[in-house]
Design a protein around this motif. Structure first.
Motif, PDB file in Angstrom:
ATOM      1  N   PHE A 214       0.876  -1.098  -0.014  1.00  0.00           N
ATOM      2  CA  PHE A 214       0.049  -0.231  -0.069  1.00  0.00           C
ATOM      3  C   PHE A 214       0.933   1.021  -0.200  1.00  0.00           C
ATOM      4  O   PHE A 214       0.572   2.229  -0.704  1.00  0.00           O
ATOM      5  N   ALA A 215       2.016   1.128   0.812  1.00  0.00           N
ATOM      6  CA  ALA A 215       2.838   2.461   0.953  1.00  0.00           C
ATOM      7  C   ALA A 215       3.445   2.635  -0.354  1.00  0.00           C
ATOM      8  O   ALA A 215       3.987   4.037  -0.380  1.00  0.00           O
ATOM      9  N   TYR A 216       3.686   1.923  -1.466  1.00  0.00           N
ATOM     10  CA  TYR A 216       4.216   2.302  -2.539  1.00  0.00           C
ATOM     11  C   TYR A 216       3.331   2.547  -3.940  1.00  0.00           C
ATOM     12  O   TYR A 216       3.708   2.472  -4.748  1.00  0.00           O
ATOM     13  N   GLU A 217       2.006   2.342  -3.391  1.00  0.00           N
ATOM     14  CA  GLU A 217       0.965   2.503  -4.377  1.00  0.00           C
ATOM     15  C   GLU A 217       0.968   4.088  -4.653  1.00  0.00           C
ATOM     16  O   GLU A 217       1.022   4.924  -3.611  1.00  0.00           O
ATOM     17  N   PRO A 218       0.599   4.473  -5.861  1.00  0.00           N
ATOM     18  CA  PRO A 218       0.418   5.975  -6.115  1.00  0.00           C
ATOM     19  C   PRO A 218      -0.837   6.307  -4.961  1.00  0.00           C
ATOM     20  O   PRO A 218      -1.787   5.691  -5.072  1.00  0.00           O
ATOM     21  N   PRO A 234       2.569   2.862 -11.322  1.00  0.00           N
ATOM     22  CA  PRO A 234       2.078   1.744 -10.404  1.00  0.00           C
ATOM     23  C   PRO A 234       3.008   0.850  -9.755  1.00  0.00           C
ATOM     24  O   PRO A 234       4.088   0.671 -10.292  1.00  0.00           O
ATOM     25  N   TYR A 235       2.829   0.245  -8.660  1.00  0.00           N
ATOM     26  CA  TYR A 235       3.723  -0.644  -7.623  1.00  0.00           C
ATOM     27  C   TYR A 235       3.994  -1.671  -8.698  1.00  0.00           C
ATOM     28  O   TYR A 235       2.800  -2.498  -9.246  1.00  0.00           O
ATOM     29  N   THR A 236       5.201  -2.233  -8.979  1.00  0.00           N
ATOM     30  CA  THR A 236       5.410  -3.336  -9.820  1.00  0.00           C
ATOM     31  C   THR A 236       4.859  -4.727  -9.416  1.00  0.00           C
ATOM     32  O   THR A 236       4.576  -5.651 -10.426  1.00  0.00           O
ATOM     33  N   SER A 273       5.733 -11.036   0.949  1.00  0.00           N
ATOM     34  CA  SER A 273       6.491 -10.129   1.184  1.00  0.00           C
ATOM     35  C   SER A 273       6.748  -8.850   0.411  1.00  0.00           C
ATOM     36  O   SER A 273       7.044  -7.508   0.751  1.00  0.00           O
ATOM     37  N   ASN A 274       6.519  -9.154  -1.081  1.00  0.00           N
ATOM     38  CA  ASN A 274       6.436  -7.989  -1.742  1.00  0.00           C
ATOM     39  C   ASN A 274       5.175  -7.667  -2.088  1.00  0.00           C
ATOM     40  O   ASN A 274       4.705  -6.640  -2.888  1.00  0.00           O
ATOM     41  N   HIS A 275       3.928  -8.182  -1.417  1.00  0.00           N
ATOM     42  CA  HIS A 275       2.719  -7.434  -1.564  1.00  0.00           C
ATOM     43  C   HIS A 275       1.840  -7.791  -0.268  1.00  0.00           C
ATOM     44  O   HIS A 275       0.859  -8.609  -0.423  1.00  0.00           O
ATOM     45  N   ILE A 290     -14.366   8.960 -20.958  1.00  0.00           N
ATOM     46  CA  ILE A 290     -13.546   9.766 -19.862  1.00  0.00           C
ATOM     47  C   ILE A 290     -13.401   8.888 -18.696  1.00  0.00           C
ATOM     48  O   ILE A 290     -14.586   8.641 -17.944  1.00  0.00           O
ATOM     49  N   GLU A 291     -12.443   8.835 -18.186  1.00  0.00           N
ATOM     50  CA  GLU A 291     -12.006   7.863 -17.105  1.00  0.00           C
ATOM     51  C   GLU A 291     -11.306   8.763 -15.796  1.00  0.00           C
ATOM     52  O   GLU A 291     -10.655   9.545 -16.150  1.00  0.00           O
ATOM     53  N   LEU A 292     -11.419   8.167 -14.660  1.00  0.00           N
ATOM     54  CA  LEU A 292     -10.849   8.832 -13.582  1.00  0.00           C
ATOM     55  C   LEU A 292     -10.196   7.490 -12.873  1.00  0.00           C
ATOM     56  O   LEU A 292     -10.697   6.542 -12.460  1.00  0.00           O
ATOM     57  N   LYS A 293      -8.930   7.379 -13.183  1.00  0.00           N
ATOM     58  CA  LYS A 293      -7.967   6.239 -12.420  1.00  0.00           C
ATOM     59  C   LYS A 293      -7.601   6.424 -11.249  1.00  0.00           C
ATOM     60  O   LYS A 293      -7.503   7.467 -10.648  1.00  0.00           O
ATOM     61  N   THR A 294      -6.895   5.510 -10.664  1.00  0.00           N
ATOM     62  CA  THR A 294      -6.126   5.309  -9.293  1.00  0.00           C
ATOM     63  C   THR A 294      -5.450   6.429  -9.170  1.00  0.00           C
ATOM     64  O   THR A 294      -4.636   6.964  -9.904  1.00  0.00           O
ATOM     65  N   ALA A 295      -5.678   7.277  -7.972  1.00  0.00           N
ATOM     66  CA  ALA A 295      -4.965   8.506  -7.466  1.00  0.00           C
ATOM     67  C   ALA A 295      -4.931   9.542  -8.454  1.00  0.00           C
ATOM     68  O   ALA A 295      -4.214  10.288  -8.020  1.00  0.00           O
TER      69      ALA A 295
END
Ligand SMILES: C[S@@+](CC[C@H](N)C(=O)[O-])C[C@H]1O[C@@H](n2cnc3c(N)ncnc32)[C@H](O)[C@@H]1O
Length: 338
Positions: A214-218, A234-236, A273-275, A290-295
């Motif tokens: 979560f902390a690495y997500e936009p 986006p977090y890989t 550990s990675n997620h 017309i879209e509104l995406k994450t963050a």
């Protein structure tokens, strides 16, 4: 004079096509509203109802500063209205705007672009101060000749007049991951009053489950840091699990007869550990493409339900969304049956 200024701003919003332009013109709209309105800066007129919290009028006013949200919704409503005017050139277009707030941000700026004989609108808000503010704005800007009914009512239970067949319904009463505010309860009530060819805005809300960091997500923390989707990494190691549900005209009722959504049980990853976080992602299709995406906005920020470190004794998780009171997420866990 105000009408001309507003027309210039809204035309600039519609024409804008870079994030910098979106931000610039949404800021201009915010400045315009601040100089034409007086709203008491208080949280005390928040209203708690079954289905969610209605923001105070100053809280609702602040939504204009969620820049990409404001611009994309105005563009979407403009496109929908343009389409309806072409489809029905001989009559006025009936709009229901549920949760208009003190600025009626998603419709009022567009009025000067359409003749007053083309628009009939019912604007509903539960907050008396917000309704009074819209009344006042219409006079200050010189839009009082438009056929608008301003109604102080609960949009979760509101019934439209029988002779008012809705062409376009708009509601943006949401917080990220559909928590806290009553978007779902209001949409449910509106949908029960729409004919099959009416347009609902947003057209679609998609709610996805993922295991991620979560902390690495936009995440949009303040409007000064607003970024478009192309400028966010986006977090890989985000692991998409499933689309939990979609709210649109077609799918809403099939899974949602009451006020609760329960997912199936999903297998928890053995190595996380990675997620390590169980998260909900929200994306909107406002109208057309017309879209509104994450963050990109506060309302599409990701939401962390629980850390997998707290669940390590279990192997499956079920997500539960309940909007019977204040909308919230919870979860159930279980051991796998071997
Ligand atoms: C997030 S604000 C958005 C305001 C405005 N539509 C905008 O887009 O800037 C949501 C608005 O919906 C109103 N609202 C929330 N729940 C409501 C309800 N059950 N009935 C009527 N209005 C409601 C709030 O009072 C608030 O003005």
């Amino acid at each position: 004079m105000y009408k001309q200024e507003l027309t210039f701003i809204v035309k600039s919003i519609i024409a804008s096509d870079t994030v910098n332009e979106h931000v610039k013109w949404a800021e201009q709209l915010s400045v315009f509203y601040k100089k034409t309105t007086t709203i008491k800066n208080s949280e005390t007129n928040e209203t708690l109802i079954k289905g969610g919290v209605a923001l105070s009028s100053s809280g609702a006013a602040d939504c204009v500063d969620d820049y990409l949200r404001t611009v994309f919704f105005i563009k979407g409503v403009y496109q929908a209205l343009t389409k309806l005017c072409l489809d029905f050139p001989e009559r006025s277009i009936n709009i229901l705007y549920a949760g208009c707030g003190p600025y009626a941000t998603l419709i009022l700026p567009l009025l000067p672009l359409f003749g007053k004989e083309r628009i009939k609108a019912v604007l509903v808000d539960i907050n008396a101060e917000s309704i009074a503010s819209v009344h006042n704005l219409l006079t200050v800007i010189g839009l009082e000749e438009y056929d608008l009914q301003l109604i102080e009512a609960n949009a979760i239970t509101y019934t439209k007049p029988t002779d008012f067949v809705i062409d376009l319904a708009i509601t943006e009463t949401m917080h990220y991951a559909l928590t806290r505010e009553p978007q779902v309860a209001i949409t449910k009530n509106i949908l029960s009053q729409l004919t099959s060819d009416a347009i609902l805005i947003p057209e679609e809300i998609r709610i996805d489950l993922a295991y991620t960091f979560f902390a690495y997500e936009p995440y949009l923390k303040n409007t000064k840091e607003v970024k478009g989707r192309n400028d966010m990494q986006p977090y890989t190691d985000n692991v998409f699990v499933d689309r939990l549900f979609t709210i649109n005209k077609e799918h809403f009722d099939s899974y949602n007869s009451g006020s609760k959504f329960e997912s199936c049980f999903y297998k928890l990853p053995a190595d996380f550990s990675n997620h390590p976080d169980v998260c909900i992602f929200t994306a909107l299709r406002i109208f057309g493409d017309i879209e509104l995406k994450t963050a990109e906005s506060y309302i599409t920020n990701p939401f962390c339900v629980v850390s997998l470190y707290n669940l390590s004794a279990y192997s499956e998780i079920q997500l539960v969304y309940d909007f019977s009171e204040i909308p919230q997420w919870s979860y159930n866990v279980k051991e796998s049956a071997y």
